[in-house]
Design a protein around this motif. Structure first.
Motif, short mmCIF file in Angstrom:
data_model
loop_
_atom_site.label_atom_id
_atom_site.label_comp_id
_atom_site.label_asym_id
_atom_site.label_seq_id
_atom_site.Cartn_x
_atom_site.Cartn_y
_atom_site.Cartn_z
N UNK A 174 31.91 29.63 45.52
CA UNK A 174 32.36 30.00 44.18
C UNK A 174 32.36 31.52 44.00
N UNK A 175 31.45 32.20 44.71
CA UNK A 175 31.49 33.66 44.67
C UNK A 175 32.78 34.17 45.30
N UNK A 176 33.09 33.57 46.44
CA UNK A 176 34.33 33.94 47.13
C UNK A 176 35.53 33.72 46.22
N UNK A 177 35.50 32.60 45.50
CA UNK A 177 36.59 32.24 44.61
C UNK A 177 36.70 33.28 43.48
N UNK A 178 35.53 33.65 42.94
CA UNK A 178 35.53 34.63 41.86
C UNK A 178 36.19 35.92 42.32
N UNK A 179 35.85 36.36 43.54
CA UNK A 179 36.43 37.60 44.04
C UNK A 179 37.91 37.44 44.36
N UNK A 180 38.28 36.23 44.79
CA UNK A 180 39.71 35.98 45.05
C UNK A 180 40.51 36.14 43.76
N UNK A 181 39.95 35.65 42.66
CA UNK A 181 40.63 35.79 41.37
C UNK A 181 40.84 37.26 41.01
N UNK A 182 39.85 38.08 41.37
CA UNK A 182 39.92 39.49 40.95
C UNK A 182 40.62 40.38 41.96
N UNK A 183 40.92 39.81 43.15
CA UNK A 183 41.39 40.65 44.25
C UNK A 183 42.63 41.50 43.92
N UNK A 184 43.72 40.92 43.44
CA UNK A 184 44.90 41.77 43.22
C UNK A 184 44.62 42.88 42.21
N UNK A 185 43.93 42.52 41.14
CA UNK A 185 43.62 43.51 40.11
C UNK A 185 42.75 44.63 40.68
N UNK A 186 41.68 44.24 41.37
CA UNK A 186 40.75 45.25 41.89
C UNK A 186 41.41 46.13 42.93
N UNK A 187 42.27 45.54 43.76
CA UNK A 187 42.93 46.34 44.80
C UNK A 187 43.76 47.45 44.17
N UNK A 188 44.57 47.08 43.16
CA UNK A 188 45.40 48.09 42.51
C UNK A 188 44.55 49.08 41.73
N UNK A 189 43.47 48.57 41.12
CA UNK A 189 42.58 49.44 40.36
C UNK A 189 41.96 50.50 41.27
N UNK A 190 41.50 50.05 42.44
CA UNK A 190 40.90 50.99 43.39
C UNK A 190 41.92 52.04 43.81
N UNK A 191 43.12 51.58 44.14
CA UNK A 191 44.14 52.47 44.67
C UNK A 191 44.62 53.48 43.63
N UNK A 192 44.89 53.02 42.42
CA UNK A 192 45.54 53.89 41.44
C UNK A 192 44.63 54.41 40.33
#
Lengths: 302, 307
Positions: B23-41
């Motif tokens: 479920x932790x993995x799932x939680x991070x999967x949900x946030x992955x696209x958002x966090x990736x763009x957030x980190x980058x930009x």
């Protein structure tokens, strides 16, 4: 009739009339102020519209009615001999659509675990995102420019690929919206946990819970955010102006500045362009303004 | 719950742990696209931008670390300080726009007929791009244009002169556009604030014999304090960082009279290609606006309703 009750009634009626008169006066004063402010707010738009419709004459003059009517300035803009206006309309539509869908989806996805799941690092991530709002980001434009170049999004590789990557270059920096994440998380927090627990016990996968419970129940917030995002994307011009883009790829707001450069001697045509840029946003705003205002209020109270 | 889980039998515990990991993995999967763009930009620009401030960088060759050189150069850069000065002058907009917005919000908070029309009308400049707004006002400000017509007819100006073309008036002309575009935005926020106060308190004060002014000072204004904090903070920060108006209307001219601090960073980065130097200027501006933010927060007493 000089009975006490008669007297009382008479005086009450008098008072009432006086109050009504005073109220009318107050309202009259309020309306005049309201109208004056409305004139200050709207006249510049109106003036631009009527000037753009004039074929010739003293262009910058203050006026209430156009001296003549002609669509030739609009024809000049739309014919696209100097600036590909219709192509820019298409660019703006693509950028707004992709941008709105992307930012709503990503924020709505990311807000779910932050609002309704327990997992290690949740608070850390949440406060890290919070800190980003507070932290100054003046160099953002510069570093994002460098990033865009380094990602190779502006390299030439063939027409189709170039179009896609240039759209990506314009839209990607605005897709992760922190405001959107907060707004939607706030909406999720209001959804009762029992609903989610019940679905989990029934064995529903999280993605299904998100799509079938979280999304529908937070629709008002999501709609408000989508409108805010659309308006922001439609109006943004700075980023696209800074990127070394193919002029064909500019979105409308940025393209308008291009237009004012190429039509330096014909401001009327630029005015026609400005009118064409405003109209879609006014239509969106007028038809959805109830959600829109709610979204703004929510953003503050949040 | 967690206590129960800890005392459960070992096999069960392992299965639970695996479920928790999933479920932790799932939680991070949900946030992955958002966090990736957030980190980058968002995150990366803060980190890399801070680093760039200590380098010479022109994109073509890798950044050369130069220590505090950029900041030392900034200290002696008259252009930068005149930009900062203009940005600070721009703060004049803040009290004016706040007072106007509160007044307008109170005006449109009345239950008058067709008040919705007026609210919408005042909001139209807000939803219009600065690209459009800037151009419209550039035309309105032309020497023979509508603004001059009004000013000369009101007797406020003796003869036609170009307000944007004149170094003495250009900054104020641009400030007026910021004001004009912003009032509707803050009006909506104050309207929300006013409606959260509710009529009962104000009516109670009136029944107790308070005058209109007393009600405003003792009931309305304290009730608005949280909104005032948010709004003045927002407008202070955006005044220090004013840019888009300048970019469209004057490009910093005439004779540098509208050259603001952020315009300086823009010019250094995208006209002179001195990215490191521009990043350093960005940091100084950030510190200044942060300082004003804190002052603002203090002045409005943290937006507390009481006190």
């Amino acid at each position: 009739m000089s009975t006490p009750t008669g007297n009382f009634n008479q005086r009450a009626a008098q008072l009432k009339a006086r109050r009504a008169r005073r109220m009318r006066l107050h309202n009259l004063a309020a309306y005049s102020v309201l109208v004056v402010i409305a004139l200050i707010m709207l006249y510049p738009f109106y003036w631009t519209l009527i000037t753009s419709l004039e074929p010739t004459g003293n262009i910058y003059e203050a006026k209430l009615l156009p001296s003549g009517l002609s669509l030739k300035n609009y024809a000049a803009v739309l014919s696209g001999t100097t600036v590909p206006f219709l192509r820019m309309v298409l660019n703006s539509v693509v950028i707004c659509t992709v941008g709105v869908i992307g930012s709503v989806t990503f924020a709505a996805l990311a807000a779910y675990p932050l609002a309704k799941m327990r997992f290690p690092g949740r608070d850390l991530i949440f406060y890290a995102i919070l800190a980003l709002v507070v932290l100054p980001n003046e160099a953002g434009l510069i570093v994002n420019y460098v990033t865009t170049i380094k990602l190779g999004l502006l390299e030439q590789r063939g027409p189709v690929w170039d179009t896609l990557t240039q759209y990506a270059a314009i839209v990607l920096p605005s897709v992760a919206s922190i405001v959107g994440l907060f707004l939607i998380r706030q909406a999720y927090l209001g959804i009762p946990l029992e609903l989610i627990e019940a679905a989990r016990i029934d064995g529903a996968p999280e993605l299904l819970i998100w799509r079938r419970i979280m999304l529908p129940l937070s629709m008002p917030t999501i709609a408000a955010f989508a409108i805010l995002e659309f308006v922001a994307l439609w109006n943004s011009f700075l980023w696209a102006r800074i990127l070394p883009l193919d002029p064909q790829m500019l979105p409308l707001s940025a393209g308008l500045l291009e237009l004012s450069g190429t039509f330096a001697t014909n401001s009327r045509a630029t005015m026609a362009g400005a009118v064409l840029v405003i109209i879609p946003i006014l239509i969106v705003f007028a038809s959805l303004q109830r959600y829109f205002m709610k979204g703004i209020e929510g953003a503050v109270k949040g | 719950m967690s206590l129960l889980r800890r005392t459960a039998a070992p096999p069960r515990r392992r299965r639970d742990r695996r479920a928790a990991a999933r479920s932790t993995l799932l939680a991070y999967a949900f946030m992955l696209p958002f966090l990736a763009l957030l980190l980058l930009y968002h995150t990366w620009p803060v980190l890399f931008g801070t680093y760039l401030a200590f380098t010479e960088y022109n994109i073509i060759s890798p950044p050369q670390f130069v220590g505090l050189k950029n900041f030392r150069e900034l200290l002696g850069d008259a252009q930068f300080w005149s930009g900062v000065q203009n940005s600070l002058k721009y703060l004049l907009v803040v009290p004016v726009i706040q007072l106007l917005s509160i007044a307008v919000a109170m005006l449109v908070n009345r239950p008058l007929r067709s008040i919705g029309f007026f609210r919408t009308a005042y909001y139209v400049p807000v939803v219009t791009s600065f690209a459009v707004v800037g151009l419209i006002w550039t035309w309105m400000y032309q020497q023979s244009g509508p603004v001059n017509w009004v000013l000369t007819h009101l007797g406020l100006m003796q003869r036609d002169r170009s307000l944007l073309g004149n170094p003495a008036s250009a900054l104020y002309a641009v400030m007026f556009v910021t004001l004009w575009k912003g009032v509707g935005y803050y009006m909506v926020l104050y309207l929300a604030g006013l409606q959260s106060i509710g009529r009962e308190l104000e009516e109670a004060a009136v029944i107790d014999g308070a005058t209109r002014w007393q009600v405003f000072v003792n009931v309305t204004l304290p009730g608005l304090r949280p909104t005032i904090l948010v709004c003045s903070l927002l407008s202070t920060i955006s005044a220090v960082k004013v840019f888009e108006e300048i970019f469209v209307m004057t490009q910093g001219g005439p004779v540098g009279s509208t050259y603001t601090a952020l315009f300086f960073t823009y010019a250094k980065a995208f006209q002179d290609f001195r990215y490191g130097y521009a990043a350093a200027a960005g940091i100084v501006i950030a510190v200044i606006s942060l300082a004003f933010g804190i002052v603002n927060f203090r002045l409005t007493r943290g937006g507390r309703v009481d006190a």
